[in-house]
Every structure is written in C-alpha cells, then in structure tokens.
Design a protein around this motif. Structure first.
Motif, short mmCIF file in Angstrom:
data_model
loop_
_atom_site.label_atom_id
_atom_site.label_comp_id
_atom_site.label_asym_id
_atom_site.label_seq_id
_atom_site.Cartn_x
_atom_site.Cartn_y
_atom_site.Cartn_z
N ILE A 148 -43.02 39.04 -16.84
CA ILE A 148 -42.92 38.65 -18.24
C ILE A 148 -44.23 38.94 -18.95
N ILE A 149 -44.14 39.62 -20.09
CA ILE A 149 -45.30 39.88 -20.94
C ILE A 149 -45.07 39.11 -22.23
N GLU A 150 -45.75 38.00 -22.40
CA GLU A 150 -45.53 37.10 -23.55
C GLU A 150 -46.77 36.24 -23.76
N ASP A 151 -47.27 36.21 -24.99
CA ASP A 151 -48.51 35.48 -25.26
C ASP A 151 -48.29 34.03 -25.70
N GLU A 152 -47.08 33.68 -26.09
CA GLU A 152 -46.80 32.30 -26.50
C GLU A 152 -46.35 31.49 -25.28
N THR A 153 -47.12 30.47 -24.95
CA THR A 153 -46.91 29.72 -23.72
C THR A 153 -45.52 29.11 -23.63
N ILE A 154 -45.06 28.50 -24.71
CA ILE A 154 -43.75 27.84 -24.68
C ILE A 154 -42.64 28.85 -24.44
N GLY A 172 -45.00 37.25 -12.31
CA GLY A 172 -46.13 36.72 -13.05
C GLY A 172 -45.92 36.85 -14.55
N VAL A 173 -46.83 36.25 -15.30
CA VAL A 173 -46.79 36.30 -16.75
C VAL A 173 -48.13 36.83 -17.26
N ALA A 174 -48.09 37.80 -18.16
CA ALA A 174 -49.30 38.37 -18.76
C ALA A 174 -49.28 38.10 -20.25
N ARG A 175 -50.46 37.76 -20.80
CA ARG A 175 -50.56 37.44 -22.23
C ARG A 175 -51.09 38.62 -23.05
N ILE A 176 -51.76 39.57 -22.41
CA ILE A 176 -52.30 40.73 -23.11
C ILE A 176 -51.97 41.99 -22.31
N ALA A 177 -52.07 43.13 -22.97
CA ALA A 177 -51.64 44.40 -22.38
C ALA A 177 -52.40 44.74 -21.10
N SER A 178 -53.72 44.59 -21.11
CA SER A 178 -54.52 44.96 -19.94
C SER A 178 -54.15 44.11 -18.73
N ASP A 179 -53.90 42.81 -18.94
CA ASP A 179 -53.49 41.95 -17.83
C ASP A 179 -52.13 42.35 -17.29
N ALA A 180 -51.24 42.79 -18.18
CA ALA A 180 -49.90 43.21 -17.75
C ALA A 180 -49.98 44.42 -16.84
N VAL A 181 -50.81 45.38 -17.20
CA VAL A 181 -50.97 46.59 -16.39
C VAL A 181 -51.51 46.24 -15.01
N GLU A 182 -52.51 45.37 -14.97
CA GLU A 182 -53.10 44.96 -13.68
C GLU A 182 -52.11 44.18 -12.84
N LEU A 183 -51.33 43.31 -13.47
CA LEU A 183 -50.34 42.52 -12.75
C LEU A 183 -49.29 43.41 -12.11
#
Length: 268
Positions: A148-154, A172-183
């Motif tokens: 999941i790539i989503e910046d809003e916690t709820i 996992g959940v990523a809040r920003i693009a760079s974290d999503a790529v690494e995840l």
C-alpha cells in the motif's frame, strides 16, 4: 433529434467517455483492447442514437450501447494478448457469464441493480443473482501479497484492514515515493494499491513506474479523488482506478479482479 440536442448529447457523452474507457479496460485487462471496444461503441452511436431515447440517463445509455458491442464480440481479450491478460483467460473461462460485468458496474461504476439490468438487458432479479455469484467466484478466487502506498494514516489503516480481511498479506505501507520503491525492493508484492499525491509532494504514479521497471508485470490499483486526470486517453493508463471517497466493496472488487486480470502498463 435537433442539432442543439445532438450537440448537447455529444458533449455529455464526451464527459462520460473516461468512465466508459475505465470500465472497458477493467473488463479486458488491457488499455488497447478496452479502448477498441469503447471506440466501436462510439462508431455505432454515430449511426444510431436510439438508445438515448429509452428513458434512462446518458451514462446508462452509453454503457448499454457498449454492452451491445461487447456481447456481440463474444471474447473479452484478443488472442494476441500476453502476460497477465493471457494468464487471466484460464480464470475467465471458469467464470459465469456476466459476473465480472455486473460486479464492475455495481462496485466501480456505482450503477444500481435496476440500472445494471437496463445496461446488460437482464431483470433486476438476475442481476442480484449474478452479483452473488460474482462475490463467490471472483472476490474469493485469488489471494496474494499487497503493498500500500498511502500517506494518510487513517486511510492506510482502513485499506490494510480491508485487504487483510480478504485473506491477503500486506508487505508494508509507504507514505512517500522513495520509501515505496525501497519497500518493493525488499519485499516484492503481487499487487500495488497506490494513492496519487503523497506526503512530501511526491507522486504515487512515479513510484509505481519506478517499481515496475524492476519487477515487470504486476497489477496496480490507483486511488484518487480526481480519476479523470488518469483517464485522459493521451497516455498509457491503469486498468483499475478507484475514486475517493471509496467504499469497502469497491476496494474488494478492484483488488480481486486486479489480482488476476489487470494492465500493469506504466503511467507516464
């Protein structure tokens, strides 16, 4: 039909076209195939607009015209398709006819049971029956690993709960693009569920494109408050787009279908 009415109808149909194309691509799992059916629908309407005189909304009428073309073709995917679309044919062959159609029409396009009956030329009772079959055959057919790539916690927590209850594993959940790529590099998913605009101003679209460069064929679902921005027809587009605010059933339907039948073409 007067010239003024004809012009107004053309404008209305043009405004609805992105949603017809979204639906067509979700059915075929491929942008090119979906657009082919949408274009054939428009060509048919040029010679006969009688469907718009049947007392239903323009959107219902447009989708009914599409289904006349779709039903007459008799094949959801071209023989030349490969990858996910090709593998999906094995699943599709086992599904009850019209189940995917009614599921998408109801959950993604948000037509009522009565409207779906008009679109596919069936009784409301038959539509209800098909929806129940679709839930059994489609929604529970495939499980996998979802990122999941989503910046809003709820919203991220809500999406996690929905897909987990469906039996999927969350990588996992990523809040920003760079974290999503690494995840994705650390734990490759089977499907990506992504917002468009992320916390630091980065793009979920860019993140997905970067991930697909290394993972290859993978279904993707985008969630956005502005679906028309992804459905312009001017660039490769995703097969699955959910509009915010979404419903649980919309997520369930899109995830289930995308897991085995989706276009993973990058969005420029």
């Amino acid at each position: 039909m007067s010239d003024d009415h004809s012009t107004m109808l053309s404008v209305k149909v043009a405004s609805l076209l992105p949603y017809l194309r979204r639906y067509a691509r979700a059915l075929t799992g491929n942008q090119q195939s979906g657009d082919m059916y949408a274009a054939a629908t428009l060509e048919a309407l040029l010679s006969d607009r009688g469907v718009f005189e049947m007392g239903q909304s323009e959107k219902c009428s447009l989708f009914r015209a599409f289904h006349v073309i779709w039903s007459s073709a008799g094949a959801p995917v071209g023989e030349s398709e490969t990858g996910l679309a090709e593998r999906a044919q094995q699943h599709l062959a086992r599904l009850t006819p019209n189940t995917r159609e009614v599921l998408l029409l109801n959950t993604i396009e948000e037509f009522s049971v009565a409207e779906i009956g008009f679109i596919i030329d069936e009784t409301p009772e038959e539509v209800e029956k098909l929806l129940n079959i679709a839930t059994k055959e489609m929604v529970d057919s495939v499980s996998g690993r979802i990122m999941i790539i989503e910046d809003e916690t709820i919203i991220a927590l809500d999406l996690q709960d929905i897909v987990a209850e469906m039996g999927h594993q969350i990588t996992g959940v990523a809040r920003i693009a760079s974290d999503a790529v690494e995840l994705a590099k650390k734990d490759q998913p089977d499907l990506i569920l992504s917002d468009i605009q992320l916390a630091d101003g980065s793009s979920g679209i860019d993140a997905v494109n970067d991930i697909l460069k290394t993972t290859g064929d993978m279904p993707v679902i985008f969630i956005t408050a502005f679906p028309e921005r992804l459905l312009t027809g001017e660039r490769p587009e995703p097969a699955f787009v959910i509009t915010k605010p979404y419903t649980e059933q919309q997520v369930r339907s899109a995830v289930s279908q995308a897991m085995f039948f989706a276009s993973s073409e990058a969005v420029a």
